[in-house]
Design a protein around this motif. Structure first.
Motif, PDB file in Angstrom:
ATOM      1  N   GLU A  23      11.816  -7.635  -6.979  1.00  0.00           N
ATOM      2  CA  GLU A  23      10.771  -7.940  -7.953  1.00  0.00           C
ATOM      3  C   GLU A  23       9.603  -6.961  -7.826  1.00  0.00           C
ATOM      4  N   ASP A  24       8.859  -6.830  -8.898  1.00  0.00           N
ATOM      5  CA  ASP A  24       7.628  -6.038  -8.862  1.00  0.00           C
ATOM      6  C   ASP A  24       6.726  -6.537  -9.980  1.00  0.00           C
ATOM      7  N   PRO A  25       6.066  -7.673  -9.769  1.00  0.00           N
ATOM      8  CA  PRO A  25       5.265  -8.271 -10.849  1.00  0.00           C
ATOM      9  C   PRO A  25       4.144  -7.386 -11.354  1.00  0.00           C
ATOM     10  N   ILE A  26       3.706  -6.406 -10.549  1.00  0.00           N
ATOM     11  CA  ILE A  26       2.612  -5.534 -10.978  1.00  0.00           C
ATOM     12  C   ILE A  26       2.983  -4.755 -12.231  1.00  0.00           C
ATOM     13  N   LEU A  27       4.293  -4.566 -12.467  1.00  0.00           N
ATOM     14  CA  LEU A  27       4.722  -3.834 -13.655  1.00  0.00           C
ATOM     15  C   LEU A  27       4.290  -4.540 -14.936  1.00  0.00           C
ATOM     16  N   SER A  87      23.117  -2.597   2.028  1.00  0.00           N
ATOM     17  CA  SER A  87      22.287  -2.770   0.837  1.00  0.00           C
ATOM     18  C   SER A  87      20.845  -2.450   1.187  1.00  0.00           C
ATOM     19  N   VAL A  88      20.216  -1.599   0.387  1.00  0.00           N
ATOM     20  CA  VAL A  88      18.835  -1.194   0.647  1.00  0.00           C
ATOM     21  C   VAL A  88      17.975  -1.596  -0.545  1.00  0.00           C
ATOM     22  N   ASN A  89      16.820  -2.190  -0.271  1.00  0.00           N
ATOM     23  CA  ASN A  89      15.947  -2.723  -1.322  1.00  0.00           C
ATOM     24  C   ASN A  89      14.991  -1.668  -1.879  1.00  0.00           C
ATOM     25  N   PHE A  90      14.903  -1.629  -3.206  1.00  0.00           N
ATOM     26  CA  PHE A  90      13.915  -0.804  -3.905  1.00  0.00           C
ATOM     27  C   PHE A  90      13.294  -1.634  -5.012  1.00  0.00           C
ATOM     28  N   SER A  91      11.975  -1.549  -5.135  1.00  0.00           N
ATOM     29  CA  SER A  91      11.295  -2.230  -6.234  1.00  0.00           C
ATOM     30  C   SER A  91      11.258  -1.309  -7.448  1.00  0.00           C
ATOM     31  N   PRO A  92      11.117  -1.880  -8.649  1.00  0.00           N
ATOM     32  CA  PRO A  92      10.969  -1.039  -9.838  1.00  0.00           C
ATOM     33  C   PRO A  92       9.850  -0.019  -9.703  1.00  0.00           C
ATOM     34  N   ARG A  93       8.755  -0.404  -9.043  1.00  0.00           N
ATOM     35  CA  ARG A  93       7.638   0.521  -8.841  1.00  0.00           C
ATOM     36  C   ARG A  93       8.103   1.792  -8.139  1.00  0.00           C
ATOM     37  N   GLN A  94       8.934   1.635  -7.122  1.00  0.00           N
ATOM     38  CA  GLN A  94       9.413   2.798  -6.368  1.00  0.00           C
ATOM     39  C   GLN A  94      10.267   3.721  -7.235  1.00  0.00           C
ATOM     40  N   LEU A  95      10.946   3.144  -8.213  1.00  0.00           N
ATOM     41  CA  LEU A  95      11.829   3.948  -9.055  1.00  0.00           C
ATOM     42  C   LEU A  95      11.057   4.906  -9.958  1.00  0.00           C
ATOM     43  N   LEU A  96       9.749   4.700 -10.084  1.00  0.00           N
ATOM     44  CA  LEU A  96       8.936   5.548 -10.958  1.00  0.00           C
ATOM     45  C   LEU A  96       8.588   6.889 -10.316  1.00  0.00           C
ATOM     46  N   TYR A  97       8.729   6.999  -9.002  1.00  0.00           N
ATOM     47  CA  TYR A  97       8.373   8.236  -8.316  1.00  0.00           C
ATOM     48  C   TYR A  97       9.520   9.243  -8.359  1.00  0.00           C
ATOM     49  N   PRO A  98       9.241  10.503  -8.670  1.00  0.00           N
ATOM     50  CA  PRO A  98      10.313  11.518  -8.659  1.00  0.00           C
ATOM     51  C   PRO A  98      10.932  11.697  -7.278  1.00  0.00           C
ATOM     52  N   GLU A  99      10.171  11.430  -6.227  1.00  0.00           N
ATOM     53  CA  GLU A  99      10.713  11.550  -4.871  1.00  0.00           C
ATOM     54  C   GLU A  99      11.854  10.558  -4.630  1.00  0.00           C
ATOM     55  N   GLU A 124       1.921   9.549  -2.062  1.00  0.00           N
ATOM     56  CA  GLU A 124       2.034  10.346  -0.843  1.00  0.00           C
ATOM     57  C   GLU A 124       2.593   9.513   0.310  1.00  0.00           C
ATOM     58  N   LYS A 125       2.056   8.303   0.478  1.00  0.00           N
ATOM     59  CA  LYS A 125       2.557   7.431   1.538  1.00  0.00           C
ATOM     60  C   LYS A 125       4.017   7.066   1.296  1.00  0.00           C
ATOM     61  N   HIS A 126       4.361   6.822   0.048  1.00  0.00           N
ATOM     62  CA  HIS A 126       5.740   6.465  -0.285  1.00  0.00           C
ATOM     63  C   HIS A 126       6.683   7.629  -0.003  1.00  0.00           C
ATOM     64  N   SER A 127       6.228   8.840  -0.274  1.00  0.00           N
ATOM     65  CA  SER A 127       7.043  10.021   0.003  1.00  0.00           C
ATOM     66  C   SER A 127       7.342  10.134   1.500  1.00  0.00           C
ATOM     67  N   HIS A 128       6.332   9.892   2.336  1.00  0.00           N
ATOM     68  CA  HIS A 128       6.533   9.918   3.791  1.00  0.00           C
ATOM     69  C   HIS A 128       7.482   8.805   4.226  1.00  0.00           C
ATOM     70  N   PHE A 129       7.343   7.656   3.582  1.00  0.00           N
ATOM     71  CA  PHE A 129       8.226   6.528   3.885  1.00  0.00           C
ATOM     72  C   PHE A 129       9.685   6.889   3.586  1.00  0.00           C
ATOM     73  N   LEU A 130       9.932   7.554   2.463  1.00  0.00           N
ATOM     74  CA  LEU A 130      11.295   7.927   2.094  1.00  0.00           C
ATOM     75  C   LEU A 130      11.896   8.926   3.082  1.00  0.00           C
ATOM     76  N   LYS A 158       0.828  -1.208   0.000  1.00  0.00           N
ATOM     77  CA  LYS A 158       0.000   0.000   0.000  1.00  0.00           C
ATOM     78  C   LYS A 158       0.863   1.259   0.000  1.00  0.00           C
ATOM     79  N   ILE A 159       1.970   1.204   0.695  1.00  0.00           N
ATOM     80  CA  ILE A 159       2.895   2.348   0.700  1.00  0.00           C
ATOM     81  C   ILE A 159       3.533   2.510  -0.665  1.00  0.00           C
ATOM     82  N   TYR A 160       4.026   1.413  -1.235  1.00  0.00           N
ATOM     83  CA  TYR A 160       4.720   1.481  -2.522  1.00  0.00           C
ATOM     84  C   TYR A 160       3.805   1.925  -3.660  1.00  0.00           C
ATOM     85  N   HIS A 161       2.516   1.699  -3.514  1.00  0.00           N
ATOM     86  CA  HIS A 161       1.584   2.035  -4.595  1.00  0.00           C
ATOM     87  C   HIS A 161       0.795   3.306  -4.331  1.00  0.00           C
ATOM     88  N   ASN A 162       1.243   4.084  -3.387  1.00  0.00           N
ATOM     89  CA  ASN A 162       0.616   5.369  -3.102  1.00  0.00           C
ATOM     90  C   ASN A 162       1.729   6.413  -2.988  1.00  0.00           C
TER      91      ASN A 162
END
Length: 242
Positions: free
Chosen positions: A109-113, A76-88, A50-56, A44-48
């Motif tokens: 992984e990010d199968p939703i892509l 090492s810190v994990n990021f999904s491809p979905r997260q890479l789409l946000y300018p934040e 505003e929530k993702h921005s607060h998480f960062l 839910k955080i990764y796909h929103n």
């Protein structure tokens, strides 16, 4: 869920030839009595945005504190491809650039892509991810592709991302989860080890659970290892200075 309900856990990565810790993978955990990765809530955080921005914002604060306290450690810190789409996310890596020598960015992984076809600023989703990877690399970070050969981080994706990678990670546990035989896993390992050599990448083998498995891998030149045999994910108090 507020990001303050999270905490960072750490699992060591070992160079078995040198018999030393070469870094730690950061794993997100909740603050329950028995902490675990809250997958549904993190989705839910990764796909929103505003929530993702607060998480960062939270992640930047936590990472900065730990990196300053342990300046000789590689994390090492994990990021999904979905997260890479946000300018934040680009802003996050720009602001953390002073720690780029300590941070490795693991692409999960990010199968939703697979189900997204729209464009972002005139680019396809995959083109946008590639652009983000190029940006992260140009900022001075090393990039690893996690769990190669299982799920969405396929051979095809590895080939596509390889210009930006310094490391790949292969999970024995993930293969066993899919009921792969030990003989089949050995064939996959050999192929990915060759892929790493030909592309001048490090390869980290995850899911090491006993000495026999560790020694067999080491005998075949796979010296960077991670798993419960070396240490379960633990809180910051178990971090060692490199």
């Amino acid at each position: 869920m507020s990001s303050v309900c999270l905490q960072l856990y750490y699992q060591p990565k070992i160079d078995v030839f040198a018999n030393e810790i070469v870094g730690y993978e950061i794993l997100l955990r909740n603050k329950d009595h028995l902490p675990y990765y809250p997958a549904a809530k993190m989705e839910k955080i990764y796909h929103n945005r505003e929530k993702h921005s607060h998480f960062l914002v939270w992640l930047k604060k936590e990472l900065t504190r730990v990196l300053q306290e342990y300046p000789s450690n590689s994390l090492s810190v994990n990021f999904s491809p979905r997260q890479l789409l946000y300018p934040e996310t680009k802003q996050f890596f720009s602001e953390m650039r002073k720690f780029c020598d300590q941070l490795i960015v693991e692409i999960t992984e990010d199968p939703i892509l697979l189900d997204i076809t729209e464009e972002i600023s005139g680019k396809t989703i995959e083109e946008s991810v590639i652009s983000a990877l190029a940006f992260i690399k140009n900022q001075g970070y090393e990039i690893a592709l996690d769990d190669v050969g299982t799920g969405q981080n396929s051979f095809e994706r590895a080939l596509e991302y390889v210009p930006y990678l310094s490391q790949i990670k292969f999970s024995i546990v993930k293969c066993l989860k899919y009921n792969a035989s030990l003989e089949m896993i050995a064939y996959f390992l050999k192929a990915w080890h060759q892929f790493a050599r030909e592309n001048h990448l490090d390869i980290v083998i995850e899911g090491i659970e006993d000495q026999e498995m560790s020694m067999k891998l080491a005998d075949n030149g796979m010296l960077l290892q991670q798993g419960y045999y070396f240490g379960k994910p633990a809180s910051e108090k178990n971090l060692q200075s490199s």
